[in-house]
Design an enzyme around this catalytic site. Structure first.
Site, PDB file in Angstrom:
ATOM      1  N   LYS A  18       1.047  -1.217   0.156  1.00  0.00           N
ATOM      2  CA  LYS A  18      -0.126  -0.164  -0.190  1.00  0.00           C
ATOM      3  C   LYS A  18       0.714   1.066   0.545  1.00  0.00           C
ATOM      4  O   LYS A  18       1.597   1.833   1.082  1.00  0.00           O
ATOM      5  CB  LYS A  18      -0.932   0.202   1.403  1.00  0.00           C
ATOM      6  N   ASP A  35      -0.363  -0.392  -4.731  1.00  0.00           N
ATOM      7  CA  ASP A  35      -2.063   0.225  -4.245  1.00  0.00           C
ATOM      8  C   ASP A  35      -1.966   1.928  -3.557  1.00  0.00           C
ATOM      9  O   ASP A  35      -1.904   1.254  -2.004  1.00  0.00           O
ATOM     10  CB  ASP A  35      -2.396  -0.801  -3.506  1.00  0.00           C
ATOM     11  N   GLU A  80      -1.611   0.185  -8.528  1.00  0.00           N
ATOM     12  CA  GLU A  80      -2.896  -0.126  -8.608  1.00  0.00           C
ATOM     13  C   GLU A  80      -4.067   1.167  -7.954  1.00  0.00           C
ATOM     14  O   GLU A  80      -3.768   2.203  -7.292  1.00  0.00           O
ATOM     15  CB  GLU A  80      -3.437  -1.386  -7.528  1.00  0.00           C
ATOM     16  N   GLU A  94     -11.382  -2.893  -8.713  1.00  0.00           N
ATOM     17  CA  GLU A  94     -12.018  -3.474  -7.173  1.00  0.00           C
ATOM     18  C   GLU A  94     -13.306  -3.032  -6.609  1.00  0.00           C
ATOM     19  O   GLU A  94     -14.091  -3.026  -6.255  1.00  0.00           O
ATOM     20  CB  GLU A  94     -10.855  -3.770  -5.850  1.00  0.00           C
ATOM     21  N   ASP A 130     -13.870  -8.071  -8.981  1.00  0.00           N
ATOM     22  CA  ASP A 130     -14.603  -8.119  -7.127  1.00  0.00           C
ATOM     23  C   ASP A 130     -15.585  -9.385  -7.361  1.00  0.00           C
ATOM     24  O   ASP A 130     -16.873  -8.503  -8.178  1.00  0.00           O
ATOM     25  CB  ASP A 130     -14.357  -6.749  -7.117  1.00  0.00           C
ATOM     26  N   HIS A 186      -9.112  -8.781  -7.474  1.00  0.00           N
ATOM     27  CA  HIS A 186      -8.762  -8.102  -6.419  1.00  0.00           C
ATOM     28  C   HIS A 186      -9.375  -9.640  -5.028  1.00  0.00           C
ATOM     29  O   HIS A 186     -10.787 -10.070  -5.377  1.00  0.00           O
ATOM     30  CB  HIS A 186     -10.129  -6.862  -5.934  1.00  0.00           C
TER      31      HIS A 186
END
Lengths: 456, 456
Positions: free
Chosen positions: A233, A261, A287, A314, A337, A364
Site C-alpha cells: 500500500k 496500491d 493500482e 475493485e 471483484d 481483487h
C-alpha cells in the site's frame, strides 16, 4: 463441511418448489484492532459483510455476501432486504434454470434502479442475491462454481450476459467466438488447474499500518512460501513509500514483482508524479491511482507511467465502466471483484470484455470471503474464456479464511482449485452467529471496550 | 411559512451550540395511480423522499431530501441515518462557517465511502445532509439560497469545492477566474432575475403513460402558458414515438423546442438509430440516450445525432463523471440534479466545470422537491458563474408543489426568483406526516387498497 451431493428435503412433492426466504445479516469482524487491511484511504477497517441466504421450500440454501468495512453495513443489509418482494415466491427451478432472466429481473426493477442506477449498495445487493442463486445451483450440481460454469455451453454463458449497454464493444457473436475458441481445450486446462492450482500474489506484507520490521519479515516469508508477486500500500507519505519500497525490494530481490496500491488517494497529475518518484524500485503495477470511475484519468496516467502498468477495478461499479476502461485503453490489468458488481453474470460480461480487448484479469480479493468467491471466476476465466493464466494472478490475503466452510488453500504461491460444491461464500454458522452486529458475543462489552464500540 | 429572520431559541448562552439531531423520514406519494412521471424506464413511480432534518441545540432546523421513486426509499433513509455519528455533536457554528470542511468530513469517511465510492445512496445521503446545512445557513442569513450563494466571494465559493479528482480539468485558479469574471456584474443579473424570472421548460405534457388527447391538450396549454420548450418521453415503441412527436409538433408549431427523453433505455447504436428515425420532427435534444455513466457512449451518440443535442446528468453520480463528459465532448447540455450528488458543494464544482468547458447547464427537476431545490443552483449559476441564461432552461413539472413551504412559482414560462429564506426543500409538516410510509394516513387501508399496497 458440505457434501458433494446436496440433500433436498422435499416435504411436499406435488407443490412446485419456491424461494421462500431471503435472509440477510450484519456480520462484522473487529480487524481494526490489528490494523489488518489498513491503507491510505481506509485507515481502520472492520472487515464486514451483509451476509445473504436464499432459502427454498425444499430446504436448500444458497449463500453469499457483500463485503463492507464496518459502519454502514446496515445500509447494505437494508438494500438486500429491499429486493425480497422480487425474489420470495419465485419458482426455484425456473430461477435456477435461467439465472440470466433472474438477474435481469432484479436489474430492471425501476425503484431499486433509481438508487443507483447500476452502482452502489443497490447494485451490490443485486449481485449478492444472484451469487447466492449460483451457490445454490452449484451445490445442487455437486460442483464448485468454477467447474460448474466451465461446463456450460458458449450459448448458455452468453445468455447470462445483459448486452444492452455493451453491445457496441462486444456483440453476442463475438462473445460466442471467444468462448468457442476455448471450448475444445477446456478439459486440458481443468486438469492443469487441478494439478497446479492458479497463480496468486499476496498483499499480506504491505498494509500501511504495519511497521518496517513486519513489512520485511512478511515480504521474505511471502517469497519463501512461493509467491512471485507481493503488493504494498502506498499514498500516505512519499518518503515513507520510498523507504518501504526500498526495504521490500531488498527483501524480495529483483525478480519478484512488487505491485503498489494507492487506493484512490491521488488526483491524476499527483498520481503521475508520485509513481514517477517510486520508479527506482521497479513497481510492477500501480493500482487504483485515482477515482475508480475516472476512465479518462486512468488513460492519462497509463500513458504517463508506462512501463509501470495501471490496474483498477475493485471499485469498478459495472460492466459499463469496465467497457470504457478497455475502449479507452485506460488499464493494463483488469481487477474484478466478487461482490462489487451484479454478481457472477456481470462478472462474466467483464471477463468477456477483457478477453475481447486482450487484457489480463487479476482479481481483487482479501476482505472477508472475497478470496473464497473470486477464485471461482478466475479459474472459470482460465478454463473457458481467456484460456490462459499468463500474467494473471489472484490476490491473496491471509485473513478470516477460518470462518468459511470452504476456506481457500494456498500451496507454493498458488490457489488450489476448490473441490467442494458451491460458490465459496458460505460462512460457518457459528462464525456468523458470533460476529453478528451489534448483538453477537464478539461485540459484547468485555470483549470490546465501550470506547472502541463508540468509534464504529 | 417562514419568516425571513430566523428566531434562535438559545436556552443556554454559555454552551456552544451543537448539531443535536439528524432526523430522517420515509415519505411517499402515491403518484403511480395517475401514471404521472411514467417513462420508458420507470413505468409506475411513487414519487418519494428520504426527508432529512438537521436540528441544533438552538432549536434551528435545516431541511432537505433525496428524491426516490417508491420501494427502496427505506434504503436511502438508512444511508442518511448511517452518517449520524459524523454529524451529531458537531459545533453548529463551525459547520455553518465552513460547509466545505463539513462536506469533506462526510466524503472522507471510509466505511461510508466503501458503499459507493461517491455514488449511489451513500453519496446521495451525504448530499442531503450538506443541503440541509445550507438550508439552515440560508435561513439564518434570511436569504433564499440562490442569493446567499451569489453573495459569497469567489474565494469562499472555491473553498467549497473538492478539487482532488478534477484539478487536471479545472484548477482552483481557473475557478477563481471564472467567478471573478462574473463578479462585477452580479447585481445587474440579480435585478434581472427578480424582474424576469429564469427560463423554464415543461415535461408535464409528455409522460409516456398519457394518451394522445392528453398529450396534445397539455402541449397546447404549455405554449399558451408561455413555455418555449416542452419535453416528451420516448423509447417505448418507435411507431408510438413518431406518432406522439408528430402530434406534439403540430400542437406547438415549429418554433417551440421539443426535447425528447429516453431515460437510458437504449444501447449506443440503438440510440443513434432511434434518434435518426425521429429526426423529421426536429427534436431539440435527446436526453439520457443510454447508460448515464457511459462517457464514451455519449460521445459517440453526440457525434452521430448532431445537430440534435445530447443532454444528460440527472443520474450523473459525481463531479468525476461530469468532468469526463465535458473532457470527452460527450454532451451539449449538462443536467444537474439537486439530490443526486453530494449536495450544493459538488453541484458548484459541476457548474464551474460546465462554465470552463462552455456548456449550458439545464437542471433536471420534477419528482418531489427537485424544482424547489434546483432552481437555486440555476439562478446562482446565472448570477455568479456562467453569467448567462442563453440556451438555459430549468425543467418544470407541475406536481406535488403544494407540499412545500416555498412552492415554486411559474409565470409566463419562467421560474419566479424565490424570496423566502432557505434552500427550497422544506415540506409542510402535515404533508410529511400524512405521507410517511408505511404508517401515515395516506397509506392506510381504505385510502389505498391492500392489493396496491402489496405492489410497492
Amino acid at each position: 463441511m458440505t457434501s458433494l451431493v446436496s440433500t433436498r428435503r422435499t416435504s411436499d412433492l406435488s407443490a412446485p418448489e419456491s424461494i421462500t426466504e431471503l435472509v440477510v445479516r450484519d456480520v462484522r469482524f473487529p480487524t481494526s484492532r490489528q490494523l489488518d487491511g489498513s491503507d491510505a484511504m481506509n485507515p481502520q477497517p472492520d472487515y464486514s459483510a451483509a451476509y445473504v441466504v436464499l432459502r427454498t421450500s425444499a430446504g436448500d440454501e444458497g449463500h453469499s455476501l457483500v463485503f463492507t468495512i464496518g459502519r454502514g453495513t446496515e445500509v447494505q443489509v437494508e438494500a438486500v432486504r429491499a429486493f425480497a418482494p422480487l425474489v420470495v415466491g419465485l419458482a426455484a427451478e425456473e430461477a435456477l434454470a435461467d439465472p440470466g432472466a433472474f438477474s435481469r429481473r432484479l436489474g430492471a426493477d425501476s425503484p431499486m434502479r433509481w438508487l443507483g442506477p447500476e452502482k452502489g449498495v443497490a447494485h451490490m445487493a443485486h449481485g449478492a442475491i444472484v451469487n447466492a442463486l449460483w451457490d445454490l445451483r452449484a451445490r445442487r450440481a455437486g460442483q464448485p462454481l468454477w467447474l460448474h460454469l466451465a461446463e456450460l455451453s458458449p450459448e448458455e454463458l452468453v445468455a447470462l450476459v445483459d448486452f444492452r449497454y455493451i453491445r457496441e464493444a462486444l456483440t453476442e457473436e463475438e462473445a460466442l467466438r471467444i468462448l468457442r475458441r476455448a471450448e475444445p481445450t477446456r478439459s486440458e486446462r481443468i486438469a492443469e488447474l487441478r494439478r497446479a492450482g492458479y497463480p496468486a500474489y499476496t498483499t499480506t506484507p504491505g498494509w500501511l499500518g504495519y511497521d518496517d520490521e513486519k513489512l520485511v519479515r512478511l515480504s521474505r516469508a511471502a517469497v519463501a512460501e512461493g509467491f512471485t508477486q507481493i503488493k504494498l500500500k502506498v499514498g500516505g507519505d512519499l518518503q515513507t513509500d520510498r523507504r518501504r519500497l526500498a526495504l521490500a525490494r531488498e527483501a524480495v530481490g529483483p525478480d519478484v514483482r512488487i505491485a503498489i496500491d494507492a487506493n484512490q488517494v491521488w488526483g491524476v497529475e499527483e498520481a503521475i508524479a508520485w509513481v514517477d518518484a517510486l520508479h527506482d524500485f521497479d513497481p510492477y503495477w500501480i493500482e487504483e491511482p485515482t477515482a475508480p470511475d475516472d476512465v479518462l484519468g486512468h488513460a492519462a496516467i497509463k500513458r504517463a507511467v508506462a512501463p509501470v502498468k495501471v490496474a483498477t477495478g475493485e471499485h469498478g461499479h459495472s460492466q459499463v465502466l469496465f467497457k470504457q476502461l478497455l475502449q479507452a485503453d485506460a488499464v493494463d490489468v483488469v481487477q474484478i471483484d466478487a461482490s462489487r458488481v451484479a454478481g457472477v453474470n456481470e462478472n462474466i460480461a467483464i471477463l468477456l470484455l477483457a478477453a475481447k480487448f486482450g487484457k489480463p484479469v487479476c482479481p481483487h480479493a482479501g476482505g472477508v470471503g472475497l478470496c473464497e468467491m473470486v477464485q471461482h471466476l478466475a479459474m472459470f476465466d482460465y478454463v473457458a474464456v481467456s484460456g490462459t493464466w499468463e500474467d494473471r494472478v489472484i490476490e491473496h490475503v491471509d485473513h478470516l479464511h477460518e470462518h468459511f466452510t470452504e476456506p481457500v488453500e494456498i500451496r507454493a504461491g498458488r490457489y488450489v482449485a476448490p473441490v467442494g460444491a458451491g460458490a465459496g461464500g458460505r460462512m460457518l454458522a457459528d462464525s456468523v452467529r458470533r460476529h453478528e452486529y451489534p448483538d453477537g458475543p464478539e461485540w459484547q462489552v468485555g470483549v470490546i471496550s465501550a470506547q472502541e464500540r463508540g468509534d464504529r
